[in-house]
Design a protein around this motif. Structure first.
Motif, short mmCIF file in Angstrom:
data_model
loop_
_atom_site.label_atom_id
_atom_site.label_comp_id
_atom_site.label_asym_id
_atom_site.label_seq_id
_atom_site.Cartn_x
_atom_site.Cartn_y
_atom_site.Cartn_z
N MET A 106 62.93 154.77 64.63
CA MET A 106 63.02 155.79 63.61
C MET A 106 62.14 155.40 62.42
O MET A 106 62.61 154.98 61.38
N SER A 107 60.83 155.48 62.60
CA SER A 107 59.92 155.09 61.51
C SER A 107 59.11 156.30 61.07
O SER A 107 57.91 156.37 61.25
N THR A 108 59.78 157.25 60.53
CA THR A 108 59.09 158.44 60.03
C THR A 108 58.55 158.15 58.64
O THR A 108 59.31 157.97 57.70
N GLN A 109 57.23 158.05 58.56
CA GLN A 109 56.57 157.76 57.29
C GLN A 109 56.67 158.98 56.39
O GLN A 109 56.28 160.07 56.76
N SER A 110 57.23 158.77 55.21
CA SER A 110 57.34 159.86 54.25
C SER A 110 56.00 160.10 53.58
O SER A 110 55.10 159.27 53.63
N LYS A 111 55.88 161.23 52.94
CA LYS A 111 54.68 161.59 52.20
C LYS A 111 54.44 160.60 51.07
O LYS A 111 55.37 160.15 50.41
N ALA A 112 53.17 160.27 50.84
CA ALA A 112 52.81 159.34 49.77
C ALA A 112 53.28 159.89 48.42
O ALA A 112 53.39 161.09 48.22
N LYS A 113 53.58 158.96 47.50
CA LYS A 113 54.07 159.33 46.18
C LYS A 113 53.27 158.62 45.10
O LYS A 113 52.70 157.57 45.35
N THR A 114 53.28 159.19 43.93
CA THR A 114 52.60 158.55 42.80
C THR A 114 53.53 157.53 42.15
O THR A 114 54.76 157.59 42.33
N SER A 115 52.92 156.64 41.39
CA SER A 115 53.69 155.63 40.67
C SER A 115 54.64 156.28 39.68
O SER A 115 55.80 155.87 39.55
N LYS A 116 54.16 157.30 38.98
CA LYS A 116 55.01 157.93 37.95
C LYS A 116 56.23 158.62 38.54
O LYS A 116 57.22 158.82 37.85
N GLY A 126 64.20 152.59 44.96
CA GLY A 126 64.97 153.57 45.73
C GLY A 126 64.46 154.98 45.54
O GLY A 126 64.44 155.79 46.47
N LYS A 127 64.01 155.27 44.34
CA LYS A 127 63.45 156.60 44.04
C LYS A 127 62.15 156.81 44.82
O LYS A 127 61.87 157.91 45.29
N HIS A 128 61.36 155.73 44.98
CA HIS A 128 60.09 155.83 45.70
C HIS A 128 60.32 156.10 47.20
O HIS A 128 59.63 156.92 47.79
N CYS A 129 61.28 155.40 47.79
CA CYS A 129 61.44 155.48 49.25
C CYS A 129 62.63 156.34 49.70
O CYS A 129 62.81 156.53 50.90
N ASN A 130 63.43 156.82 48.76
CA ASN A 130 64.61 157.63 49.12
C ASN A 130 65.50 156.93 50.14
O ASN A 130 65.95 157.54 51.11
N ALA A 131 65.73 155.65 49.90
CA ALA A 131 66.56 154.84 50.81
C ALA A 131 67.20 153.72 50.02
O ALA A 131 66.75 153.39 48.93
N PRO A 132 68.25 153.12 50.58
CA PRO A 132 68.83 151.94 49.93
C PRO A 132 67.80 150.80 49.94
O PRO A 132 67.00 150.69 50.87
N VAL A 133 67.82 149.97 48.92
CA VAL A 133 66.88 148.85 48.83
C VAL A 133 67.63 147.57 48.47
O VAL A 133 68.72 147.63 47.90
N ASP A 168 67.02 150.91 56.55
CA ASP A 168 67.43 152.10 57.32
C ASP A 168 68.95 152.10 57.43
O ASP A 168 69.62 151.18 56.92
N PRO A 169 69.55 153.10 58.09
CA PRO A 169 71.02 153.15 58.19
C PRO A 169 71.64 151.93 58.88
O PRO A 169 72.82 151.65 58.69
N ASN A 170 70.85 151.19 59.66
CA ASN A 170 71.36 149.99 60.34
C ASN A 170 71.09 148.72 59.53
O ASN A 170 71.20 147.61 60.05
#
Length: 175
Positions: free
Chosen positions: A1-11, A50-57, A121-123
């Protein structure tokens, strides 16, 4: 499950956290304790990652923190955190910390640092993070230096041999 999200800016990852220095946060000199500040910085950096990747860190490393100016009891602490580079599953977060004396009406720099986080990831396994798009000259400078800082962290952590750090070697050895 390695769905690469859309690139994001630093801001897009920017977090500005504000705290008031209360008596319980200070040492015997009336200065904010370094450990308390590092705790707040870890929270701000985790929020930005977490804001950048929308996942727990989770925190992977904390670079050198130099305390330039103490922050006094009653002053306000502003922690500005944003992702400076995204690697495969990790992100470097750059932070600047400012103190503010509200009665004297001035702000002053306290310190800056880099924290590294890994997305999970969830695991609870590392997962791929979105790429980072730089827009300003400062963001490009931080992005370019991140690879050298990463190689240094890996060497100091025993995860890379110094001779394998090509980007870092090129910085010191011209030719």
């Amino acid at each position: 499950m390695s769905t690469q999200s859309k690139a994001k800016t630093s801001k897009e990852s920017l977090i500005i956290m504000t705290e008031l220095v209360l008596p319980n946060d200070t040492n015997v000199f009336g200065n904010l304790m370094g450990g308390r500040l590092m705790y707040w910085m870890d929270i701000a950096a985790a929020l930005a990652a977490g804001k950048h990747c929308n996942a727990p860190v989770v925190t992977a490393s904390v670079d050198n923190i130099s305390f330039e100016n103490p922050i006094k009891l009653g002053n306000v602490v502003h922690i500005e955190a944003k992702v400076s580079r995204a690697f495969n599953t990790s992100m470097e977060v750059h932070m600047r910390v400012w103190g503010e004396d509200l009665t004297q009406q001035y702000k002053y720099k306290s310190n800056e640092a880099y924290y590294t986080f890994v997305a999970l990831d969830p695991n609870r396994r590392p997962r791929v993070v979105p790429e980072l798009i730089t827009e300003t000259e400062e963001e490009k400078r931080l992005y370019d230096g991140a690879l050298r800082r990463r190689q240094l962290r890996l060497i100091l952590g025993g995860k890379m041999k110094p001779e394998e750090a090509g980007e870092l070697k090129a910085f010191f050895i011209k030719g």
